[in-house]
Design an enzyme around this catalytic site. Structure first.
Site, mmCIF file in Angstrom:
data_model
loop_
_atom_site.group_PDB
_atom_site.id
_atom_site.type_symbol
_atom_site.label_atom_id
_atom_site.label_comp_id
_atom_site.label_asym_id
_atom_site.label_seq_id
_atom_site.Cartn_x
_atom_site.Cartn_y
_atom_site.Cartn_z
ATOM 1 N N HIS A 1 53.287 102.937 -30.298
ATOM 2 C CA HIS A 1 53.126 102.592 -28.886
ATOM 3 C C HIS A 1 54.337 103.085 -28.122
ATOM 4 O O HIS A 1 55.461 102.919 -28.568
ATOM 5 C CB HIS A 1 53.000 101.073 -28.722
ATOM 6 C CG HIS A 1 52.865 100.643 -27.300
ATOM 7 N ND1 HIS A 1 51.662 100.683 -26.636
ATOM 8 C CD2 HIS A 1 53.775 100.194 -26.415
ATOM 9 C CE1 HIS A 1 51.847 100.258 -25.391
ATOM 10 N NE2 HIS A 1 53.126 99.962 -25.234
ATOM 11 N N ASP B 1 46.532 89.207 -20.719
ATOM 12 C CA ASP B 1 47.460 90.233 -20.231
ATOM 13 C C ASP B 1 46.918 90.908 -18.981
ATOM 14 O O ASP B 1 47.670 91.188 -18.045
ATOM 15 C CB ASP B 1 47.742 91.274 -21.317
ATOM 16 C CG ASP B 1 48.713 92.335 -20.804
ATOM 17 O OD1 ASP B 1 49.853 91.975 -20.454
ATOM 18 O OD2 ASP B 1 48.329 93.519 -20.721
ATOM 19 N N ARG C 1 51.834 90.024 -12.074
ATOM 20 C CA ARG C 1 53.236 90.487 -12.137
ATOM 21 C C ARG C 1 53.456 91.686 -11.221
ATOM 22 O O ARG C 1 54.484 91.800 -10.571
ATOM 23 C CB ARG C 1 53.587 90.868 -13.581
ATOM 24 C CG ARG C 1 53.770 89.662 -14.493
ATOM 25 C CD ARG C 1 53.826 90.084 -15.947
ATOM 26 N NE ARG C 1 54.905 91.007 -16.226
ATOM 27 C CZ ARG C 1 54.903 91.895 -17.211
ATOM 28 N NH1 ARG C 1 53.859 91.983 -18.016
ATOM 29 N NH2 ARG C 1 55.926 92.683 -17.386
ATOM 30 N N SER D 1 53.575 91.191 -23.331
ATOM 31 C CA SER D 1 52.451 91.996 -22.852
ATOM 32 C C SER D 1 52.126 93.109 -23.856
ATOM 33 O O SER D 1 50.974 93.290 -24.270
ATOM 34 C CB SER D 1 52.812 92.582 -21.483
ATOM 35 O OG SER D 1 51.937 93.604 -21.099
ATOM 36 N N LYS E 1 48.922 92.954 -27.190
ATOM 37 C CA LYS E 1 47.882 93.982 -27.325
ATOM 38 C C LYS E 1 47.972 94.683 -28.673
ATOM 39 O O LYS E 1 46.960 94.968 -29.321
ATOM 40 C CB LYS E 1 48.003 94.995 -26.179
ATOM 41 C CG LYS E 1 47.530 94.420 -24.841
ATOM 42 C CD LYS E 1 47.766 95.374 -23.679
ATOM 43 C CE LYS E 1 49.227 95.421 -23.296
ATOM 44 N NZ LYS E 1 49.523 96.049 -22.012
#
Ligand code: URA
Ligand code: CA
Length: 440
Positions: free
Chosen positions: A82, A161, A168, A183, A187
């Site tokens: 990621h 999220d 946010r 967050s 995921k």
């Protein structure tokens, strides 16, 4: 406890219990806690922070707010990577197939780009026919048969999220280590992999502008992994200039194909970050003894063409026309009406770049979205012609624009000229890699 008392507790710098955190997440997702109260809580978290344990509790509560993917029936250690988001960051399209070519199992759910950052799904969709929305059965089949699949997130992955992130975004509470960490990790954990390598970007094109902030985020995410029993490592890499030379969807697919075909030199930043991420993934998957061994395997998968074949096969299994994914034919996906060079205004040295603005310039040409509804032109974008530290003469091209719609070309040019600083002397060289964070 009334939610107002919980806000007061956090605003006063106290810890929230795991029961309170779970109540907050389920209450907000169910619509029982209104946006104005949640906004106040998010601001209290931004200002007061959370402990590693609180952040892990928040992550788990968010993860369990929707579907949790179980990949345990698939063979091998399921590996994921990621990136916290960057410009010209084409690493997934290189690393995922390379790791699969080295025997790894890569099951990855990716996102779309928004604003100045690109998204892997948009890049894949620049290949005609390639469908990123796959059923779970199809996802599993591609992973089982090909060793790698990169698809869009399923609809009900971490609804908490989606709702918290949207809030946010409009309450100035994005830049918080516990909120970003929960967050991202909720995921990643929900999508089912055993081992996760995080690429935390730092610099002008990243959320975390300083290496210290990036390290704090990396450490927190690795800690979450340790607390919930998942293998997580993080690398901290530079985003003070676009990672690859290409910024745009088909243009970035082309750069990935070039790298997988051995056409990009090993001292190139994109190549180096791909090796670093791939090496971490292979070692976490038990597929390489050490960094040198891992890099040898990854290089061999470039030299043999095995990595490129994995990408071609994955795209074919997703319905895409994989015949374009060769050095000979990939240019066809990047065909545009006009190529426009952006020349340097003076002699000198490229001192610094603002990657965020370079990403925004590509978005103005149609390569990205300002809002979720914007439509992307897959072929457009820009290719950088210089790196930080290069010497240029007045009139030399700094980058080449790939243009179909000329409406915003002048605006994009001005944005680029403002983003690339040319001076008499080179700036301080920034490292490509700031560090690696592994579980203690
Ligand atoms: N990426 C995410 O998924 N979440 C954040 O909060 C920031 C970046
Ligand atoms: Ca920024």
């Amino acid at each position: 406890m009334r939610f107002v008392d919980m806000i007061e507790k956090k605003a006063g710098g106290q810890r929230l219990s795991s029961a309170e955190i779970a109540e907050m997440v389920t209450g907000y997702v169910a619509g029982e806690i209104p946006d104005y109260q949640m906004s106040a809580m998010l601001m209290a978290i931004l200002q007061r922070g959370m402990t590693a344990e609180e952040t892990a509790e928040l992550t788990l509560s968010m993860m369990h707010s929707g579907d949790v993917v179980d990949l345990s029936d698939l063979p091998g250690v399921k590996l994921d990577k990621h990136s916290t988001g960057g410009v010209g960051d084409t690493t997934t399209l290189v690393v995922a197939p390379l790791v699969a070519a080295c025997g790894g199992t890569v099951a990855k759910m990716s996102g779309r780009g928004l604003g100045h950052t690109g998204g892997t799904l948009d890049k894949l969709e620049s290949i005609p026919g390639c469908c990123v929305e796959q059923s779970m059965e199809s996802f599993r089949r591609i992973v089982r048969e090909n060793g790698v699949a990169v698809i869009g997130q399923t609809g009900n992955l971490v609804p908490a999220d989606k709702k918290i992130y949207a809030l946010r975004d409009v309450t100035a509470t994005v830049r918080s280590v516990p909120l970003i960490a929960s967050s991202v990790m909720s995921k990643k954990l929900a999508s089912g992999s055993d081992a996760i390598v995080l690429d935390v970007k730092t610099g002008t094109g990243a959320f975390m502008e300083t290496p210290e902030e990036a390290r704090a985020l990396a450490e927190r995410m690795v800690d979450i992994g340790a607390l919930v029993g998942r293998r997580v490592a993080a690398v901290i890499t530079d985003m003070n200039q676009p990672l690859g030379m290409a910024v745009g969807n088909a243009l970035e697919v082309r750069e990935a194909v070039q790298l997988l075909s051995g056409q990009i030199a090993p001292d190139d930043p994109l190549y180096e970050v791909c090796m670093l991420l791939g090496s971490q993934m292979l070692r976490m998957g038990g597929l390489a003894a050490d960094d040198a061994d891992a890099r040898n395997r990854l290089r061999a998968a470039i030299d043999s063409g095995a990595g490129l074949e994995k990408l071609q096969r994955m795209v074919a299994m997703m319905g895409g026309e994989s015949a374009y994914l060769t050095p000979e034919r990939i240019d066809e996906l990047c065909a545009v009406r006009r190529h426009i060079d952006v020349p340097a205004g003076e002699d000198g040295c490229v001192v610094s770049m603002q990657a965020e603005r370079i990403g925004t310039a590509a978005q103005m040409l149609g390569a990205g979205r300002a809002t979720k509804e914007d439509v992307i032109d897959p072929a457009v974008g820009l290719v950088m012609r210089v790196r930080c530290g290069d010497t240029v003469r007045r009139g030399d091209p700094l980058c080449t624009l790939y243009v179909n719609d000329e409406t915003r070309v002048e605006e994009a040019k001005a944005m680029l000229l403002g983003a690339i600083r040319i001076g008499a002397h080179g700036g301080a060289a920034t490292p490509m890699v700031y560090g690696v964070v592994e579980s203690k």
